[in-house]
Design a protein around this motif. Sequence first.
Motif, PDB file in Angstrom:
ATOM      1  N   ALA A   1     -12.338  16.225 -11.280  1.00 10.55           N
ATOM      2  CA  ALA A   1     -13.045  15.076 -10.687  1.00 10.55           C
ATOM      3  C   ALA A   1     -14.087  15.663  -9.627  1.00 10.55           C
ATOM      4  O   ALA A   1     -13.935  16.845  -8.928  1.00 10.55           O
ATOM      5  N   VAL A   2     -15.147  15.011  -9.607  1.00 14.51           N
ATOM      6  CA  VAL A   2     -16.227  15.564  -8.415  1.00 14.51           C
ATOM      7  C   VAL A   2     -16.480  14.211  -7.871  1.00 14.51           C
ATOM      8  O   VAL A   2     -16.372  13.032  -8.561  1.00 14.51           O
TER       9      VAL A   2
ATOM     10  N   ASN B   1     -13.555  10.910 -12.244  1.00 12.81           N
ATOM     11  CA  ASN B   1     -12.637  11.802 -12.852  1.00 12.81           C
ATOM     12  C   ASN B   1     -13.117  11.877 -14.486  1.00 12.81           C
ATOM     13  O   ASN B   1     -13.516  10.924 -15.049  1.00 12.81           O
TER      14      ASN B   1
ATOM     15  N   GLY C   1     -15.274  19.273  -5.979  1.00 16.53           N
ATOM     16  CA  GLY C   1     -14.381  18.746  -6.643  1.00 16.53           C
ATOM     17  C   GLY C   1     -13.026  19.185  -6.708  1.00 16.53           C
ATOM     18  O   GLY C   1     -12.426  19.969  -6.078  1.00 16.53           O
ATOM     19  N   THR C   2     -12.163  18.826  -7.829  1.00 24.27           N
ATOM     20  CA  THR C   2     -10.894  19.124  -7.961  1.00 24.27           C
ATOM     21  C   THR C   2     -10.535  19.422  -9.378  1.00 24.27           C
ATOM     22  O   THR C   2     -10.994  19.022 -10.206  1.00 24.27           O
ATOM     23  N   ILE C   3      -9.931  20.592  -9.455  1.00 27.68           N
ATOM     24  CA  ILE C   3      -9.387  21.260 -10.815  1.00 27.68           C
ATOM     25  C   ILE C   3      -8.350  20.369 -11.484  1.00 27.68           C
ATOM     26  O   ILE C   3      -7.847  20.430 -12.716  1.00 27.68           O
ATOM     27  N   SER C   4      -7.681  19.506 -10.706  1.00 31.73           N
ATOM     28  CA  SER C   4      -6.704  18.459 -11.380  1.00 31.73           C
ATOM     29  C   SER C   4      -6.874  17.061 -10.650  1.00 31.73           C
ATOM     30  O   SER C   4      -6.654  16.858  -9.618  1.00 31.73           O
ATOM     31  N   ALA C   5      -7.373  16.190 -11.365  1.00 32.73           N
ATOM     32  CA  ALA C   5      -7.562  14.701 -10.755  1.00 32.73           C
ATOM     33  C   ALA C   5      -6.339  13.865 -11.015  1.00 32.73           C
ATOM     34  O   ALA C   5      -6.312  13.357 -10.136  1.00 32.73           O
ATOM     35  N   GLU C   6      -5.738  14.048 -12.337  1.00 33.39           N
ATOM     36  CA  GLU C   6      -4.779  12.860 -12.368  1.00 33.39           C
ATOM     37  C   GLU C   6      -3.569  13.603 -12.978  1.00 33.39           C
ATOM     38  O   GLU C   6      -2.631  12.805 -13.231  1.00 33.39           O
ATOM     39  N   HIS C   7      -3.629  14.700 -13.821  1.00 32.01           N
ATOM     40  CA  HIS C   7      -2.636  15.237 -14.320  1.00 32.01           C
ATOM     41  C   HIS C   7      -1.607  16.221 -13.374  1.00 32.01           C
ATOM     42  O   HIS C   7      -0.422  16.662 -14.081  1.00 32.01           O
ATOM     43  N   GLY C   8      -2.148  16.600 -12.202  1.00 33.67           N
ATOM     44  CA  GLY C   8      -1.254  17.535 -11.491  1.00 33.67           C
ATOM     45  C   GLY C   8      -1.269  18.925 -11.744  1.00 33.67           C
ATOM     46  O   GLY C   8      -2.282  19.357 -12.657  1.00 33.67           O
ATOM     47  N   VAL C   9      -0.630  19.793 -11.309  1.00 35.06           N
ATOM     48  CA  VAL C   9      -0.744  21.278 -11.238  1.00 35.06           C
ATOM     49  C   VAL C   9       0.133  21.733 -12.425  1.00 35.06           C
ATOM     50  O   VAL C   9      -0.031  22.622 -13.203  1.00 35.06           O
TER      51      VAL C   9
ATOM     52  N   LEU D   1      -4.570  27.295  -8.834  1.00 37.29           N
ATOM     53  CA  LEU D   1      -4.450  26.650  -7.400  1.00 37.29           C
ATOM     54  C   LEU D   1      -4.965  27.312  -6.267  1.00 37.29           C
ATOM     55  O   LEU D   1      -5.962  26.865  -5.441  1.00 37.29           O
TER      56      LEU D   1
END
Lengths: 460, 460
Positions: free
Chosen positions: A343-344, A379, A413-421, A429
């Motif tokens: 996500a950004v 996302n 942004g993020t490397i995990s929007a909705e699936h987690g780590v 991370l």
Amino acid sequence: MSFMTELAALLDPAGILTGAQIDGYLLDNRRRYHGAAQAVVRPRSTAEVAAVMKLAHAHGVPVVPQGGNTGNCGAATPDGSGTAIVLSLERMNRVLAVDADNNTITVDAGTVVADVQAAARAAGRLFAADWGAVGSARIGGALGTNAGGVNVLHYGNMRELTLGLEVVLADGTVWDGLRGLRKDNTGYDLKQLFIGSEGTLGVITAAVLKLSPQLSAQATALVALETPDAAVTLLRGLQDQVGERVTSFELISRRCWELLAEHCPELPQPFAAPPAWTVLVELADGGAPAVLVERLAEALFELGHEDVLLAQSVTEAQDFWRLREHIPESQRRRGTSIKHDIAVPVSHIPAFMVEAETVLKAAFPDLDLVAFGHVGDGNLHYNVFLGDLGKGVYEHEPAVNAIVYDIVARHQGTISAEHGVGQLKRDQLPLYRGEVELNLMRTIKAALDPLGIMNPGKVL
Amino acid sequence: MSFMTELAALLDPAGILTGAQIDGYLLDNRRRYHGAAQAVVRPRSTAEVAAVMKLAHAHGVPVVPQGGNTGNCGAATPDGSGTAIVLSLERMNRVLAVDADNNTITVDAGTVVADVQAAARAAGRLFAADWGAVGSARIGGALGTNAGGVNVLHYGNMRELTLGLEVVLADGTVWDGLRGLRKDNTGYDLKQLFIGSEGTLGVITAAVLKLSPQLSAQATALVALETPDAAVTLLRGLQDQVGERVTSFELISRRCWELLAEHCPELPQPFAAPPAWTVLVELADGGAPAVLVERLAEALFELGHEDVLLAQSVTEAQDFWRLREHIPESQRRRGTSIKHDIAVPVSHIPAFMVEAETVLKAAFPDLDLVAFGHVGDGNLHYNVFLGDLGKGVYEHEPAVNAIVYDIVARHQGTISAEHGVGQLKRDQLPLYRGEVELNLMRTIKAALDPLGIMNPGKVL
């Protein structure tokens, strides 16, 4: 006494599975991780979970909580050592209470998400969380990964849909935070720690979830666009015209339509020639459906959109959604891809798309890029095929990830929007979240699980 | 070197106030707590906050963060020892960025809430947090107490309006979590720890806040009712008819109208004879205001309500709201009361009201009860006058609190819905939150602030 002997005394015979029975619990949804375990433990109550945790704590046995085992990052799969137990919540699956006036539902953590939706519906209410796997995903797993889905734009993620939790801590202590309050400022909001922590801080055993009014009208359309930029402009224009009634806003690239045509030919294609980009937009409201459909049509017309397919019936709307929901399936049939759940900020989506495609194409000339997702909340599912390498594509995963994630990071942004780590992104991370943030997480982890028995090797 | 000498070297002369200059910072909004401090420290940047915290940490000096000093529970007032410094964020008050496409605004923690509202409006967007004190309350304080207000029903508390934070930790480390993402599942959601922790875990220095579409239409009405039960039924009926468009739903007792008539005679009264109970309801939407007003009128008619005053203009709606917002002022003019900021599940409000009034009246025959609040989210301001005791009423506060809070607890409610704990409710917290929950909070506190310098004596 041995751990297994003591464990057997805590549960009924069906509560402990071993040997060949447990294979399905040891393989993750994407079949990337295959772990081992001493046993799969299936308690029927919070008291049994507490007893199991107390025992595991005393013996230093790692515990891997598992719900519907539909996660995408391997968070519910044990490592290969065989020292852990898998703690399956599948037998704790009761809807405990529905309070229609308070707009809340209280459920066991093992309740299947679709069953929560159904119980809400039966009470004239909506449980808004929705995504492809709701027929097998369970609430505890959805909370552990703070699951998202197609309704986040209007209703939020699982975090925003949760008012209270019951959690069994690493040492077997039960925290009863099962409150159904929309306002409660009595100290630290502890439930937030457990939501999204992927079972590394405790075992969620029950939850009070928010319900919403059931809306009588939906209006659904496919809007053809030339660029992702036009999608961002359309979203803003629609929000200006119809407020927060936009409940879904999904972007679909031409390549998705092609994959659907090739691999899911049973689904009729809506466009004669697939447009470069399509938005699947849905509004929801009370009142008469026809009024809302007309309002969507007017808004799209006023915003200058003419290449629009407006669903003329509930069936047609369902057909549109079926296509959207089969995009992952069409990709599976196409072969193995390197997937990104990123996500950004919504405003950065167009620039991200251009930059990522340019750099990836330069590095991998035989790139086959499939981008789609929940653009309304920034996302994107951004998936990369490299020719027809099959599982060989994973050899290039580190290089592809580095390109995509570095561009994501440049766009805040993020490397995990909705699936987690889970296991999948654990080693990335630290590259994208910084030492201060990681140290804060480690501090919390050490404070709540000093022995490190809660789902070790995940997230941190 | 002494702490004060080193401190002086970190800031400009206007950055450190002492002596008579600091009186206003040492007295809380309700004038119940008067503390003492070595100095009021007013940094201009996050780097200066970090330097001050590092120094305070090295010297073991307690730090009391303060925003607009509008809190109701004494969380921003130091104790009487004079050992602490007050850390005022008032000079960090810039709007750093507005991203209309992403529906976000980034601000310094010292920004006045009304200034955030204005900056959003200028960008064609809405910052939805709203309550009486927004003209002087600052974002950092609003976040520290997870402030609520009149729009929580639709938009949520400050917690739900926050996407990212920058925080200076107890040892001066800066955590940059200023992300503007609606989906981000990369480990523990650390910002949640600081929101609502009333400055006991760190100093919030900046925030990314959610904006919403600016809605072109409001419809506002006063609806006369016979019981609180009818209010709960009306809320549900309205939500069934118009979905989540209900943005405010405020309950007003007859006693409130009487107090307004007596103490705020400059405000015209809407009802010839005040009804037993009134709901101030507001809908918001895009589109034409007249359409929405008509829709509200139709919905109220269909739900069988005839004793309805529908605002015929924006001015009239503002008049309704002015009355609602002057209820606290009319109480202040009436004298000193024992105040409660409580919440129960919406479905429990009617029973709570009956039980609490019955028990209180039996204990205190000269009771004068003033109840009003945000019933849409279960939050009541439930205030008790006892004859004309003036400040002498506080002598009875423990007994009154015990009655009210015990009934709240039986209804699974909270003793603090939107004002926090601070000093005022610290000693009640253990009675209503249980040892497991308090221990979890203490564990977090010890992990993040091992020296205990962050706002000691508050919350825990």
